[in-house]
Scaffold this motif. Sequence first.
Motif, PDB file in Angstrom:
ATOM      1  N   GLY A   1       7.421  -1.694   9.325  1.00 22.53           N
ATOM      2  CA  GLY A   1       6.580  -1.769  10.508  1.00 22.53           C
ATOM      3  C   GLY A   1       5.134  -2.106  10.260  1.00 22.53           C
ATOM      4  N   THR A   2       4.518  -1.420   9.304  1.00 21.31           N
ATOM      5  CA  THR A   2       3.083  -1.570   9.029  1.00 21.31           C
ATOM      6  C   THR A   2       2.864  -1.507   7.523  1.00 21.31           C
ATOM      7  OG1 THR A   2       2.563  -0.438  11.102  1.00 21.31           O
ATOM      8  CG2 THR A   2       0.778  -0.614   9.506  1.00 21.31           C
ATOM      9  N   GLU A   3       1.936  -2.288   7.037  1.00 22.68           N
ATOM     10  CA  GLU A   3       1.598  -2.261   5.618  1.00 22.68           C
ATOM     11  C   GLU A   3       0.603  -1.132   5.331  1.00 22.68           C
ATOM     12  OE1 GLU A   3       2.533  -4.038   3.002  1.00 22.68           O
ATOM     13  OE2 GLU A   3       3.916  -5.373   4.061  1.00 22.68           O
ATOM     14  N   PRO A   4       0.657  -0.513   4.157  1.00 24.23           N
ATOM     15  CA  PRO A   4      -0.363   0.482   3.806  1.00 24.23           C
ATOM     16  C   PRO A   4      -1.722  -0.181   3.648  1.00 24.23           C
ATOM     17  CG  PRO A   4       1.062   0.010   1.931  1.00 24.23           C
ATOM     18  CD  PRO A   4       1.679  -0.683   3.112  1.00 24.23           C
ATOM     19  N   VAL A   5      -2.756   0.610   3.822  1.00 21.84           N
ATOM     20  CA  VAL A   5      -4.117   0.135   3.633  1.00 21.84           C
ATOM     21  C   VAL A   5      -4.505   0.384   2.184  1.00 21.84           C
ATOM     22  CG1 VAL A   5      -6.539   0.478   4.262  1.00 21.84           C
ATOM     23  CG2 VAL A   5      -4.742   0.567   6.023  1.00 21.84           C
TER      24      VAL A   5
ATOM     25  N   ALA B   1       6.510  10.125  10.835  1.00 23.44           N
ATOM     26  CA  ALA B   1       6.844   8.700  10.827  1.00 23.44           C
ATOM     27  C   ALA B   1       5.830   7.987   9.952  1.00 23.44           C
ATOM     28  CB  ALA B   1       6.802   8.127  12.239  1.00 23.44           C
ATOM     29  N   TYR B   2       6.302   7.313   8.913  1.00 18.90           N
ATOM     30  CA  TYR B   2       5.415   6.615   7.994  1.00 18.90           C
ATOM     31  C   TYR B   2       5.534   5.097   8.160  1.00 18.90           C
ATOM     32  CZ  TYR B   2       4.905  11.135   5.738  1.00 18.90           C
ATOM     33  OH  TYR B   2       4.641  12.462   5.493  1.00 18.90           O
ATOM     34  N   LEU B   3       4.386   4.459   8.354  1.00 24.33           N
ATOM     35  CA  LEU B   3       4.254   3.009   8.428  1.00 24.33           C
ATOM     36  C   LEU B   3       5.117   2.364   9.509  1.00 24.33           C
ATOM     37  CD1 LEU B   3       4.177   2.286   4.585  1.00 24.33           C
ATOM     38  CD2 LEU B   3       2.212   2.299   6.154  1.00 24.33           C
TER      39      LEU B   3
ATOM     40  N   HIS C   1      -0.010  20.320  -1.971  1.00 21.45           N
ATOM     41  CA  HIS C   1       1.314  19.785  -2.290  1.00 21.45           C
ATOM     42  C   HIS C   1       1.193  18.266  -2.231  1.00 21.45           C
ATOM     43  CE1 HIS C   1       3.622  23.526  -2.252  1.00 21.45           C
ATOM     44  NE2 HIS C   1       2.910  23.888  -1.204  1.00 21.45           N
ATOM     45  N   THR C   2       1.882  17.576  -3.121  1.00 22.32           N
ATOM     46  CA  THR C   2       1.782  16.125  -3.165  1.00 22.32           C
ATOM     47  C   THR C   2       3.164  15.491  -3.321  1.00 22.32           C
ATOM     48  OG1 THR C   2       1.377  16.147  -5.556  1.00 22.32           O
ATOM     49  CG2 THR C   2      -0.559  16.127  -4.114  1.00 22.32           C
ATOM     50  N   THR C   3       3.203  14.180  -3.106  1.00 23.43           N
ATOM     51  CA  THR C   3       4.448  13.422  -3.164  1.00 23.43           C
ATOM     52  C   THR C   3       4.535  12.661  -4.476  1.00 23.43           C
ATOM     53  OG1 THR C   3       4.524  13.190  -0.752  1.00 23.43           O
ATOM     54  CG2 THR C   3       5.758  11.562  -2.050  1.00 23.43           C
ATOM     55  N   ALA C   4       5.678  12.725  -5.119  1.00 27.53           N
ATOM     56  CA  ALA C   4       5.873  12.065  -6.410  1.00 27.53           C
ATOM     57  C   ALA C   4       5.724  10.548  -6.269  1.00 27.53           C
ATOM     58  CB  ALA C   4       7.256  12.403  -6.965  1.00 27.53           C
ATOM     59  N   PRO C   5       5.238   9.887  -7.320  1.00 28.69           N
ATOM     60  CA  PRO C   5       5.024   8.430  -7.256  1.00 28.69           C
ATOM     61  C   PRO C   5       6.266   7.640  -6.861  1.00 28.69           C
ATOM     62  CG  PRO C   5       3.943   9.336  -9.187  1.00 28.69           C
ATOM     63  CD  PRO C   5       4.748  10.452  -8.595  1.00 28.69           C
ATOM     64  N   ASP C   6       7.432   8.012  -7.387  1.00 24.25           N
ATOM     65  CA  ASP C   6       8.631   7.239  -7.059  1.00 24.25           C
ATOM     66  C   ASP C   6       9.029   7.408  -5.604  1.00 24.25           C
ATOM     67  OD1 ASP C   6       9.280   9.946  -7.708  1.00 24.25           O
ATOM     68  OD2 ASP C   6      11.388   9.385  -7.938  1.00 24.25           O
ATOM     69  N   MET C   7       8.777   8.582  -5.032  1.00 24.86           N
ATOM     70  CA  MET C   7       9.094   8.808  -3.626  1.00 24.86           C
ATOM     71  C   MET C   7       8.110   8.064  -2.720  1.00 24.86           C
ATOM     72  SD  MET C   7      11.847  10.524  -3.468  1.00 24.86           S
ATOM     73  CE  MET C   7      12.901  11.443  -4.596  1.00 24.86           C
ATOM     74  N   LEU C   8       6.855   8.043  -3.117  1.00 28.48           N
ATOM     75  CA  LEU C   8       5.861   7.272  -2.368  1.00 28.48           C
ATOM     76  C   LEU C   8       6.250   5.798  -2.346  1.00 28.48           C
ATOM     77  CD1 LEU C   8       3.104   7.027  -0.942  1.00 28.48           C
ATOM     78  CD2 LEU C   8       2.050   6.880  -3.212  1.00 28.48           C
ATOM     79  N   GLU C   9       6.682   5.289  -3.490  1.00 29.14           N
ATOM     80  CA  GLU C   9       7.088   3.886  -3.575  1.00 29.14           C
ATOM     81  C   GLU C   9       8.318   3.615  -2.715  1.00 29.14           C
ATOM     82  OE1 GLU C   9       6.948  -0.116  -4.748  1.00 29.14           O
ATOM     83  OE2 GLU C   9       5.487   1.508  -4.634  1.00 29.14           O
ATOM     84  N   ARG C  10       9.238   4.573  -2.647  1.00 31.77           N
ATOM     85  CA  ARG C  10      10.414   4.390  -1.795  1.00 31.77           C
ATOM     86  C   ARG C  10      10.026   4.275  -0.321  1.00 31.77           C
ATOM     87  NH1 ARG C  10      15.437   8.322  -3.025  1.00 31.77           N
ATOM     88  NH2 ARG C  10      16.099   7.242  -1.116  1.00 31.77           N
ATOM     89  N   ILE C  11       9.054   5.057   0.094  1.00 29.38           N
ATOM     90  CA  ILE C  11       8.595   4.983   1.482  1.00 29.38           C
ATOM     91  C   ILE C  11       8.010   3.604   1.766  1.00 29.38           C
ATOM     92  CG2 ILE C  11       6.844   5.829   3.104  1.00 29.38           C
ATOM     93  CD1 ILE C  11       7.251   8.612   1.855  1.00 29.38           C
ATOM     94  N   VAL C  12       7.150   3.140   0.876  1.00 29.72           N
ATOM     95  CA  VAL C  12       6.497   1.847   1.084  1.00 29.72           C
ATOM     96  C   VAL C  12       7.520   0.718   1.100  1.00 29.72           C
ATOM     97  CG1 VAL C  12       4.848   0.207   0.111  1.00 29.72           C
ATOM     98  CG2 VAL C  12       4.317   2.651   0.120  1.00 29.72           C
TER      99      VAL C  12
END
Length: 285
Positions: free
Chosen positions: A279-283, A83-85, A263-274
């Motif tokens: 619920g919560t803002e990233p720090v 669960a993210y954010l 393993h890492t998450t692509a920038p566009d996928m990270l942006e989609r999550i945000v």
Amino acid sequence: MRHLLPTPADLHLHSTFSDGTESPTEVVQRAAEAGVRTLALTDHDTVAGWEEAAVAARANGLALVSGIELSAKHRGRSVHVLAYLPDPSSPALARLMARVRDDRVGRAERIAELIALDFPVTWADVLAQRAGDATVGRPHIADALIAAGVVAMSEEAFARILHPAGPYYVGHDAPDPGEVVRAIDGAGGVSVIAHPAGRGMLPDDVIRSLIEDGLGGFELGHRENTPAGVAHLERIVTAHDLIVTGSSDYHGAAGKPNRPGEHTTAPDMLERIVRAARGTEPVLA
């Protein structure tokens, strides 16, 4: 206001607040040393490490996506949902976390009692292995077995004494994946099935139901996934425009062999999550 988060991004790491071997501060430091720029602390069924991780992230110049790894079960098989954010004060989500934590403690005590019949390890020895008020689980029993000289390392403990097919195994209660996905969505979070193509995959009809419940995506970049399983899920991802993440599932230098940033998450996928999270803002660093 939403901001683009820096990459590389590793969105699955654990601390001593669940089954990791390092504090949230140390986890953030290890991620920074590995070149990770955005990380997610995703301890099992708890948000207790969020505050410390946020302080450490700012101090180390990293961005933090606050997360949780929630326990679920489908037909007797464990399913983990990231669960993210989410908003941790959401009643449904809070109830799920409390339910699973309470069951985990009772389960660990029952396992320890069975092991104590054959090995010099007590429940008090297990409790001595946890950090602070972290929820006790099987990794703490493994640590107690190591401290007692019964086994040399955690892998041996899980292969010999804590194996699900062994005489000391005790099952655990967990909600079904749909309930978990709905709770995450209700808390404004983004749900991602962790290591979904590893030891047994969810049937396609269950996956379709989870997508209808609001499932956000799959963690396809993970060392436990199989190529065939990933290929199958990629087709589902494409058909339903789901999010794909990649993560280390780091448990500490003394834990599993997984390392931050493997393993890492692509920038566009990270942006989609945000962008999808409510619920919560990233720090931010």
